[in-house]
Scaffold this active site. Structure first.
Site, PDB file in Angstrom:
ATOM      1  N   ARG A 215      -7.151  -7.426  -9.797  1.00  0.00           N
ATOM      2  CA  ARG A 215      -7.830  -8.705 -10.218  1.00  0.00           C
ATOM      3  C   ARG A 215      -9.291  -8.354 -10.162  1.00  0.00           C
ATOM      4  O   ARG A 215      -9.880  -7.050 -10.199  1.00  0.00           O
ATOM      5  CB  ARG A 215      -7.685  -9.657  -8.976  1.00  0.00           C
ATOM      6  CG  ARG A 215      -8.153  -8.944  -7.628  1.00  0.00           C
ATOM      7  CD  ARG A 215      -8.196  -9.819  -6.402  1.00  0.00           C
ATOM      8  NE  ARG A 215      -8.374  -9.036  -5.265  1.00  0.00           N
ATOM      9  CZ  ARG A 215      -9.424  -8.683  -4.800  1.00  0.00           C
ATOM     10  NH1 ARG A 215     -10.712  -8.855  -5.356  1.00  0.00           N
ATOM     11  NH2 ARG A 215      -9.314  -7.945  -3.707  1.00  0.00           N
TER      12      ARG A 215
ATOM     13  N   HIS B 179     -14.583  -3.501   8.255  1.00  0.00           N
ATOM     14  CA  HIS B 179     -14.006  -3.532   6.837  1.00  0.00           C
ATOM     15  C   HIS B 179     -14.394  -4.406   5.855  1.00  0.00           C
ATOM     16  O   HIS B 179     -13.393  -4.337   4.913  1.00  0.00           O
ATOM     17  CB  HIS B 179     -12.560  -3.241   7.134  1.00  0.00           C
ATOM     18  CG  HIS B 179     -12.161  -2.423   8.189  1.00  0.00           C
ATOM     19  ND1 HIS B 179     -12.558  -1.096   8.240  1.00  0.00           N
ATOM     20  CD2 HIS B 179     -11.585  -2.320   9.417  1.00  0.00           C
ATOM     21  CE1 HIS B 179     -11.930  -0.390   9.218  1.00  0.00           C
ATOM     22  NE2 HIS B 179     -11.693  -1.269  10.020  1.00  0.00           N
TER      23      HIS B 179
ATOM     24  N   GLU C 287      -2.170   6.874   8.158  1.00  0.00           N
ATOM     25  CA  GLU C 287      -3.150   7.845   7.438  1.00  0.00           C
ATOM     26  C   GLU C 287      -4.121   8.666   8.204  1.00  0.00           C
ATOM     27  O   GLU C 287      -4.255   8.336   9.344  1.00  0.00           O
ATOM     28  CB  GLU C 287      -3.902   6.847   6.338  1.00  0.00           C
ATOM     29  CG  GLU C 287      -3.594   6.479   5.098  1.00  0.00           C
ATOM     30  CD  GLU C 287      -4.373   5.692   4.458  1.00  0.00           C
ATOM     31  OE1 GLU C 287      -5.520   5.437   4.952  1.00  0.00           O
ATOM     32  OE2 GLU C 287      -4.007   5.205   3.297  1.00  0.00           O
TER      33      GLU C 287
ATOM     34  N   LYS D 253       0.887  -1.091   0.101  1.00  0.00           N
ATOM     35  CA  LYS D 253      -0.013   0.147  -0.115  1.00  0.00           C
ATOM     36  C   LYS D 253       0.903   1.102   0.094  1.00  0.00           C
ATOM     37  O   LYS D 253       0.489   2.182  -0.666  1.00  0.00           O
ATOM     38  CB  LYS D 253      -0.899   0.036   1.240  1.00  0.00           C
ATOM     39  CG  LYS D 253      -2.165  -1.103   1.088  1.00  0.00           C
ATOM     40  CD  LYS D 253      -2.695  -1.077   2.547  1.00  0.00           C
ATOM     41  CE  LYS D 253      -3.814  -2.149   2.868  1.00  0.00           C
ATOM     42  NZ  LYS D 253      -4.951  -2.571   1.757  1.00  0.00           N
TER      43      LYS D 253
END
Ligand code: ADP
Ligand code: ADP
Ligand code: MG
Length: 565
Positions: free
Chosen positions: A297, A235, A200, A116
Site C-alpha cells: 500500500r 516499534h 528471528e 510474515k
C-alpha cells in the site's frame, strides 16, 4: 484517467488523496462515520456519504457499505489509503467483482505478503536476503524452542499476522521463552485472529531502511530510493527521512535491486514498500540488510520520497490503476537533496504518551513547511481513531539544511487546546546525536528522559532558540513523569479508593463485578483508546462497589468507574 474516485479512508490520508484528485480534475467521494460528520476530509470532498457509527467495524471496515456507495455514486475506482481495508485481499476482490478498480495490487499479491512467515519463504526463493530465523509451518512448543536455541539468543518472536508493532516479544534466554511465546501467541490471536509465530535473530543495533517501489500492469518495476525510519517509539515510526543518512551508494543500489526482485517475484502492481532491517553493529558500510516485510500500500511516510524525487505518488498510483505505464524509467529517476517528516500526535509524552483528545483551539504551521493535516483549527480530535494531527515535511539541499528547516518549522508551529508531542519532536531534531546521524531503532528508547523533558513555553523558546540544543531547562524543575498506575487512585491510598478513567476510551473488558473481593493491583477494567490499551488495577485490597460500566461503554476522562471499599 478516472473521472470519479471514492476514498475509503479518513483523516490525513483522505485529505492527501483528495488534493491530488483536485489537481487532476477527478471528482471525489468521501465516506464517513458519525464521528467524522464534520471532518476536514468530508468537507473537502465533492460529495460525502455516511456509512455508519464511529467504531471502525461498523463504518470504515465495512467493505460492502463502501462498495455500495461507489456503485450509487458512479465512482469508477476506490483508493483505500493506508490502514483499514488497504491490505485486505477480500476487499480488493470484492471491488473487482463489483466492477470497481481497487487502487492497489491484486488480491493475490496482497495475500502473498500478508503473513510474515510465508512472505519470507517466498523472498528467500527469489534470492532476497531475509532476517535469519525460523519461519516454518511447525508450531509446536518444542520445535519453536529448539529453533530459538539454534538461532541463538536474543531472538524475536513475531506473530506472522502481526502489524503496527503488535505480537512481538524479545527473548533473551531459555527460562522465559515459553512465557514470551504464550503472550506473543495470545496477542496474535486477539489482535489478528491468528496465533502462528515466526522466530528471528534479534538484531541488537538495527536501522529500519525501506525501499519505495512502483510497478505497472505492463511489467515495469522501479524503485524510488530509500527512507530511513529508524526513529521509532515502541516499534512505531516517529521521524522519517530520505535518503538514509550515510548509506553508501553501492548499498542503495543493492537494496533497490533486491526490492525490485521481490516485486517481480509476486507480479506486483502499484505502490509498495519493502522494509529491510540493517544490522549496523559494525557500522553502515557493507552492513548486512534483511527483508522484514512488504507493505502492499501507500506508506504514511511517502511524502519524504515525493520531496526527493519531485513526484506525486498518489498520481502515480492512480495512473497505474487506470492502466497507464509508469511515468518514468529507473534511469529517469533522480534523488535530490534531503527530506524529513515528523508525525505530530495528540498524545502526552510526559504521561507515557497517553493519547489526548479535545478541541484544537489553535493550530498553525509556518508557510515554509508542508503540513499534511487531518484537521484544522477549531476541529476536535476524537477518541475513536488514530491520534495523528498532522505530518510536517521539509526539504533541504542536504541533511543539515533539512534539519535546520524542520527545527525551525517545529518551533514556529502552534498547537493549543490539547497535549501533543510537539516538544518531543523539537527535542529530537535538536539532539546532537541525531543531528550527527548516530541513529538506530533504539535511539528514542535510550534517550527517552532527555527527549520527553518539558519544552520551555512559547516566549522562552523564541528568545533563546538553539543556543544549547540538548540542554534546555525550564526555570522550574521538570515535572516528574506521571505514573499511570497511580492515576487509578484519586487523592491518597487510604482516604479514597475510586477507580478513575485516566483517559477517554472504550471499555473492552471488565474483570470483576460488584461484591467481588480483590487484592491490591488486581486487574479490574481494560480501556482502549486509539492505539493503546490500558488495564486499570485495584488501588488497594477490598470489595468492589459502584461498578458503573460494562464492555462496549465509551467513558470520559476522569470519570469514576468503580470503587474499592
Ligand atoms: P507506515 O508503515 O505506513 O509508516 P504505520 O506502520 O505507522 O505506517 O501504520 C500504518 C497503518 O496502520 C496506519 O493507518 C496506522 O493507523 C495503522 N496502524 C498502525 N498501528 C496500528 C495498530 N496498533 N492498530 C491498528 N492500526 C494500526
Ligand atoms: P510490523 O508489521 O509491526 O511493522 P515489522 O516486522 O515491520 O512489524 O517490525 C517492526 C519493527 O520492529 C521494525 O521496524 C524494527 O524496529 C523492529 N524489528 C523487527 N524485526 C526485528 C529484529 N529481527 N531484530 C530487531 N528489531 C526488529
Ligand atoms: Mg513494519
Amino acid at each position: 484517467m478516472f473521472r470519479k474516485l471514492l476514498i475509503a479512508n479518513r483523516g490525513e490520508i483522505a485529505c492527501r488523496v483528495i488534493r491530488t484528485c483536485q489537481r487532476l480534475g477527478i471528482r471525489t467521494v468521501a465516506v464517513y462515520s458519525d464521528a467524522d460528520a464534520n471532518a476536514l476530509f468530508m468537507r473537502m470532498a465533492d460529495e460525502a456519504h455516511n456509512i455508519g457509527p464511529a467504531p471502525t467495524t461498523q463504518s470504515y471496515l465495512r467493505g460492502d457499505a463502501i462498495i455500495a456507495v461507489a456503485q450509487k455514486t458512479g465512482a469508477e475506482a476506490i483508493h483505500p489509503g493506508y490502514g483499514f481495508l488497504s491490505e485486505n485481499a477480500d476487499f480488493a476482490e470484492a471491488c473487482a467483482t463489483a466492477g470497481i478498480v481497487f487502487v492497489g495490487p491484486t488480491p493475490d499479491a496482497i495475500r502473498a505478503m500478508a503473513l510474515k512467515g510465508a512472505a519470507k519463504s517466498l523472498m528467500e526463493a527469489a534470492g532476497v536476503p531475509v532476517t535469519p530465523g525460523y519461519h516454518g509451518e511447525a508450531q509446536d512448543e518444542q520445535t519453536l524452542l529448539s529453533q530459538a536455541r539454534d538461532i541463538g539468543y536474543p531472538v524475536l518472536i513475531k506473530a506472522v499476522a502481526g502489524g503496527g508493532g503488535k505480537g512481538m516479544r524479545r527473548v533473551d534466554n531459555d527460562s522465559i521463552f515459553m512465557e514470551s511465546l504464550a503472550s506473543a501467541q495470545a496477542e496474535g490471536r486477539s489482535s489478528f485472529g491468528d496465533d502462528r509465530v515466526l522466530i528471528e535473530k534479534y538484531i541488537e543495533v538495527p536501522r529500519h531502511i525501506e525501499i519505495q517501489l512502483f510497478a505497472d500492469s505492463h511489467g515495469n518495476v522501479v524503485h524510488l530510493f530509500e527512507r530511513d525510519c529508524s526513529l521509532q517509539r515502541r516499534h512505531q515510526k516517529v521521524i522519517e527521512e530520505a535518503p538514509a543518512p550515510g548509506l553508501p551508494e553501492a548499498m542503495r543500489a543493492a537494496m533497490g535491486d533486491a526490492a525490485v526482485r521481490a516485486a517481480k517475484a509476486i507480479g506486483y502492481q502499484g505502490a509498495g514498500t519493502i522494509e529491510f532491517i540493517v544490522d549496523v553493529s559494525q557500522g553502515i558500510e557493507a552492513a548486512p540488510f534483511y527483508f522484514m516485510e512488504m507493505n502492499t500500500r501507500l506508506q504514511v511516510e511517502h511524502p519524504v520520497t515525493e520531496m526527493i524525487t519531485g513526484l506525486d505518488l498518489v498520481e502515480w498510483q492512480l495512473r497505474v490503476a487506470a492502466g497507464e505505464p509508469l511515468p518514468k524509467t529507473q534511469n529517469d529517476l533522480t534523488l535530490t537533496g534531503h527530506a524529513i517528516e515528523a508525525r505530530l500526535y495528540a498524545e502526552d509524552p510526559e504521561a507515557d504518551f497517553m493519547p489526548a483528545t479535545g478541541t484544537l483551539e489553535r493550530l498553525s504551521f509556518p508557510p515554509s513547511v508542508r503540513a499534511d493535516s487531518a484537521v484544522e483549527q477549531g476541529d476536535e480530535v476524537s477518541v475513536f481513531y488514530d491520534p495523528m494531527i498532522s505530518k510536517l515535511i521539509v526539504h533541504g539541499r542536504d541533511r543539515d539544511e533539512a534539519l535546520t528547516r524542520m527545527r525551525d518549522a517545529l518551533i514556529r508551529t502552534r498547537v493549543e487546546g490539547l497535549r501533543t508531542n510537539l516538544g518531543f519532536l523539537r527535542r529530537i531534531v535538536s539532539d546532537v546525536d541525531f543531528r550527527q546521524g548516530h541513529i538506530d531503532t533504539g535511539f528514542i528508547g535510550r534517550h527517552i528522559e532527555r527527549l520527553t523533558a518539558p519544552w520551555p513555553d512559547a516566549e522562552t523558546t523564541s528568545r533563546s532558540p538553539w543556543s544549547d540544543p540538548t540542554g534546555f531547562r525550564l526555570n522550574l524543575p521538570p515535572a516528574a513523569p506521571v505514573d499511570l498506575r497511580r492515576m487509578t487512585v484519586a487523592a491518597d491510598d487510604h482516604s479514597t479508593s475510586d477507580v478513575i478513567a485516566p483517559m477517554p476510551g472504550l471499555v473492552v473488558a471488565v474483570h470483576v463485578k460488584n461484591g467481588d473481593v480483590v487484592e491490591k493491583n488486581t486487574p479490574l477494567i481494560v480501556l482502549e483508546a486509539m492505539k493503546i490499551q490500558m488495564t486499570l488495577k485495584a488501588p488497594r485490597a477490598g470489595t468492589v462497589t459502584g461498578m458503573t460500566v460494562s464492555v462496549g461503554d465509551q467513558v470520559k476522562e476522569k470519570t469514576v468507574l468503580a470503587a474499592i471499599e
